[in-house]
Design a protein around this motif. Structure first.
Motif, PDB file in Angstrom:
ATOM      1  N   TRP A 113       0.826  -1.203   0.000  1.00  0.00           N
ATOM      2  CA  TRP A 113       0.000   0.000   0.000  1.00  0.00           C
ATOM      3  C   TRP A 113       0.870   1.268   0.000  1.00  0.00           C
ATOM      4  CZ3 TRP A 113      -3.922  -1.678   4.360  1.00  0.00           C
ATOM      5  CH2 TRP A 113      -4.775  -2.661   3.844  1.00  0.00           C
ATOM      6  N   PRO A 114       0.393   2.358  -0.617  1.00  0.00           N
ATOM      7  CA  PRO A 114       1.193   3.591  -0.709  1.00  0.00           C
ATOM      8  C   PRO A 114       1.470   4.203   0.662  1.00  0.00           C
ATOM      9  CG  PRO A 114      -0.636   3.625  -2.275  1.00  0.00           C
ATOM     10  CD  PRO A 114      -0.875   2.464  -1.357  1.00  0.00           C
ATOM     11  N   THR A 115       2.691   4.717   0.825  1.00  0.00           N
ATOM     12  CA  THR A 115       3.066   5.405   2.067  1.00  0.00           C
ATOM     13  C   THR A 115       3.533   6.828   1.804  1.00  0.00           C
ATOM     14  OG1 THR A 115       5.309   4.515   1.898  1.00  0.00           O
ATOM     15  CG2 THR A 115       3.720   3.250   3.205  1.00  0.00           C
ATOM     16  N   ASP A 116       3.554   7.248   0.546  1.00  0.00           N
ATOM     17  CA  ASP A 116       4.044   8.585   0.206  1.00  0.00           C
ATOM     18  C   ASP A 116       2.937   9.626   0.174  1.00  0.00           C
ATOM     19  OD1 ASP A 116       2.827   7.422  -1.965  1.00  0.00           O
ATOM     20  OD2 ASP A 116       4.183   8.339  -3.449  1.00  0.00           O
ATOM     21  N   ARG A 117       1.720   9.214   0.452  1.00  0.00           N
ATOM     22  CA  ARG A 117       0.571  10.125   0.423  1.00  0.00           C
ATOM     23  C   ARG A 117      -0.553   9.507   1.254  1.00  0.00           C
ATOM     24  NH1 ARG A 117       0.797   7.129  -4.146  1.00  0.00           N
ATOM     25  NH2 ARG A 117      -1.115   6.030  -4.823  1.00  0.00           N
TER      26      ARG A 117
END
Length: 486
Positions: A178-182
């Motif tokens: 899962w994305p962690t940059d946003r």
């Protein structure tokens, strides 16, 4: 095209909001609450002379729509206010008809145990038969008993252990990516994951990625259609979308049925095809399709809602997130089996508290088949009855500070859920208690366990979730969270 009734009710709410100057959301909410209380109380029906029974008091609400919009906006809060105002047995208007509403442990127990067989599942048929025809929840009495006896063969402990072995790899392949940059909308990540799990565990991997999105949309359409104001398949209505979604699901399961019949695999589809009682009872092809449509919906929708609620409370109570994480990390890196998941006691209490604060199925429908007495109130035959078990989760007679997130209320030395047999009933009660509740809990545990191993997560400062109750409760904004890798 938006149907005229829906356009009218939207316009009414817009006019209500427009009379306020730059209203804050809570100001609009309070204005709407005052608006919903303006209707005079009347009797549902006149009790028979000499019966000694009291009439059920309540009010219809706004013309045509009744209190449907109040429930969609305020959910259990709306029900709690009416419970305090009218008591455990009242009535309200919705869908152009009168619906008796029942809450509180004592009244709920009488309806769900149904010793006199005065209440039938026809209440569910009114709402969802077009979309979940002959699902287990819609069957009654001896027929329900027979179908449940067959289906139970697919939910033995050995079967649950096998399903769990299939869940863990699916979760581990998805959650760490899962994305962690946003910020992400967690509800939608979880909904896709639980459908992937259902496709793997229930379908045995039958159907491709193209099917997955189409099937997801079909399930969304069928679930949302239950609360449609226009209950006919007119163009542009949720009802029509739901009818089309049902056809998509029937075609999908019929296409894969021969392979499931021929399979010796451990998925639920094959298990239902082969399930046989000691007396030789088995499901027909139509039975299998009807049950698969209902079980797939129930499995991935309720698991998504429960996981979302638990993740929200862990985000807003980081001390509990840390406490649960320590327990998960202590299991080591191996994918958890059924015994490992059941050993996660802290996570178990967190999930139970999340289910208390947000019951994924907040209403349970019935219909009276005969005149009956409920706590001294007269309910005539052919009355739609909506039980609100979610309200039981807040009655102060059973729960200490019921609006507070406190998983330790389920600890062995407290067990507030045992103050009454029907104080905590997120899975229903009586003979219709959810047959998949153990699998659902294991699935939610497996997802949260992997999230705790992979991330810390938080919500924006001051954030408070708002649930949309158009069908089953879902976060109106998808629940924005920020995931931080561990």
């Amino acid at each position: 095209m938006v149907p005229i009734v829906e356009r009218t009710t939207q316009a009414a709410r817009q006019r209500l909001s427009s009379v306020l100057v730059a209203p804050a959301p809570q100001a609009v909410d309070e204005a709407w609450r005052r608006f919903s209380r303006r209707w005079p109380a009347t009797d549902l029906a006149t009790p028979p002379a000499g019966s000694g029974l009291r009439p059920v008091r309540g009010d219809y609400g706004a013309p045509v729509v009744g209190h449907l919009l109040d429930y969609i906006r305020f959910g259990t809060d709306f029900g709690r206010e009416r419970y305090e105002r009218y008591g455990p047995v009242t009535w309200m208007g919705a869908f152009g008809t009168r619906i008796a509403t029942v809450a509180g442990p004592e009244a709920t127990q009488l309806v769900l145990t149904n010793k006199d067989k005065a209440f039938s599942q026809a209440g569910w048929a009114f709402l969802i038969d077009q979309f979940f025809h002959r699902g287990l929840m819609l069957l009654d009495f001896d027929e329900h008993k027979m179908h449940r006896r067959i289906m139970q063969q697919a939910f033995t402990r050995d079967r649950l252990a096998g399903y769990t072995q299939q869940v863990a790899p699916c979760v581990r392949a998805s959650v760490p990516t899962w994305p962690t940059d946003r910020p992400v909308r967690l509800y939608w990540l979880l909904k896709h994951l639980t459908l992937d799990i259902a496709t793997q565990v229930f379908m045995g991997g039958r159907g491709g990625s193209t099917d997955t999105e189409q099937i997801n949309q079909a399930f969304v359409a069928t679930v949302r259609a239950a609360s449609a104001l226009v209950r006919a398949p007119l163009p542009g209505t949720r009802w029509r979308a739901g009818v089309r979604g049902r056809r998509v699901l029937e075609d999908y399961f019929a296409q894969h049925l021969p392979a499931a019949r021929a399979s010796t695999s451990e998925d639920l589809f094959a298990a239902l095809c082969h399930a046989t009682t000691p007396e030789g009872e088995r499901f027909s092809d139509d039975d299998v399709i009807n049950h698969m449509i209902f079980l797939m919906m129930a499995a991935h929708d309720t698991s998504t809602i429960t996981t979302t609620a638990a993740a929200y409370y862990l985000a807003t109570h980081p001390e509990w997130q840390d406490r649960a994480r320590q327990e998960s990390l202590a299991l080591g890196d191996a994918p958890p089996d059924i015994d490992a998941l059941e050993s996660l006691d802290t996570l178990d209490r967190i999930i139970k508290e999340a289910l208390r604060l947000l019951a994924p199925v907040p209403l349970v429908m019935r219909k009276t088949v005969t005149d009956t007495d409920l706590l001294g109130h007269y309910l005539p035959a052919d009355t739609l009855v909506a039980l609100a078990p979610a309200i039981n989760h807040f009655v102060p007679e059973c729960w200490t500070e019921p609006d507070t997130f406190d998983p330790d209320r389920f600890a062995a030395d407290r067990r507030e859920d045992q103050t009454h047999r029907f104080a905590w009933i997120p899975f229903g009660g009586g003979v219709h208690k959810c047959i998949g509740m153990h699998f659902g809990t294991l699935e939610v545990k497996a997802i949260l366990h992997e999230m705790l191993r992979s991330y810390r997560w938080s919500v924006p400062d001051g954030y408070r979730i708002r649930w949309d109750n158009t069908s089953l409760p879902v976060p109106a904004d998808g629940l924005p969270v920020h995931l931080t890798p561990r």
